[in-house]
Design a protein around this motif. Sequence first.
Motif: not given
Length: 278
Positions: A135-155
């Motif tokens: 489904d297009t809606l879910g695919l776009e959600r995944i793409r948007t999520g992966v593109a966000r900042p992915d470095v964190f100060a703590t777990r």
Amino acid sequence: MSDGEVADELIELRGLRFFYRDWAGPAADAPVVVLLHGYTGHARSWDSLAAALSARFRVLALDQRGHGQTGWATPDRYDTVEMVDDLEAFVAALGLQRFLLVGLSMGGIVSFAYAGRRPAALAKLVIVDIAPEIDTLGLERIRTGVARPDVFATREDAFAQARADNPVPPEDEHRHRVYHSLMRTADGHFTYRYDRALRDPANPRKGIPPEAGWKLVASIQVPTLVVRGEDSDIMGAATAQRMVEAIADCRLVEIAGSGHPVPLDKPMEFRAALDDFL
């Protein structure tokens, strides 16, 4: 289950080092279940399910290429066909016969593509919330999520972001998945273990075209369970029903209150559906 009852293993397949967890099961001749995680996931996300299943089965949870503790491939070698070939090599290397295969999301695509080749070693198949068409809606959600900042100060910062995205899973299960998704960076921060090439929108992975995927699905010749999250934005109800109609011996279970990551969102209900089928 204690740590003494599961072994962490490394194996070289097709030029890459693969990591997997091997839950021995109650006897040397126990039937085998292979678990394949989804995109961005890892073998440790199956720990509680694998521990429960190991009362009856030997359970093998594999980190697929570029994920978890398995090696990173070159950016152009993350196609679905590569992952299916990895699974074939894994089955051959461990000498598996009459095994049961469970695949979630990306792992589900690998699973139905593998099953569509009609391998003699496969006895049963479980496909979790995925089909040849997404489904297009879910695919776009995944793409948007992966593109966000992915470095964190703590777990915990990483967990807080994941929790904000999805408050449905039991908190302990969710934290376990997130913590085992992370590795340290050189400056002491945390980022995800899966290959950065898989997070790059300029490096799209080549999947199986829908028409070819449906042909593979129609070729499946083993008893199959399709599990759908009732609130999934990846696999629509009509698509799930098409899966049931396309596979010769197939049943469908919908898990109430679950989104796409069914084993994470509703682990007890998912386990019950598996117990009934396996």
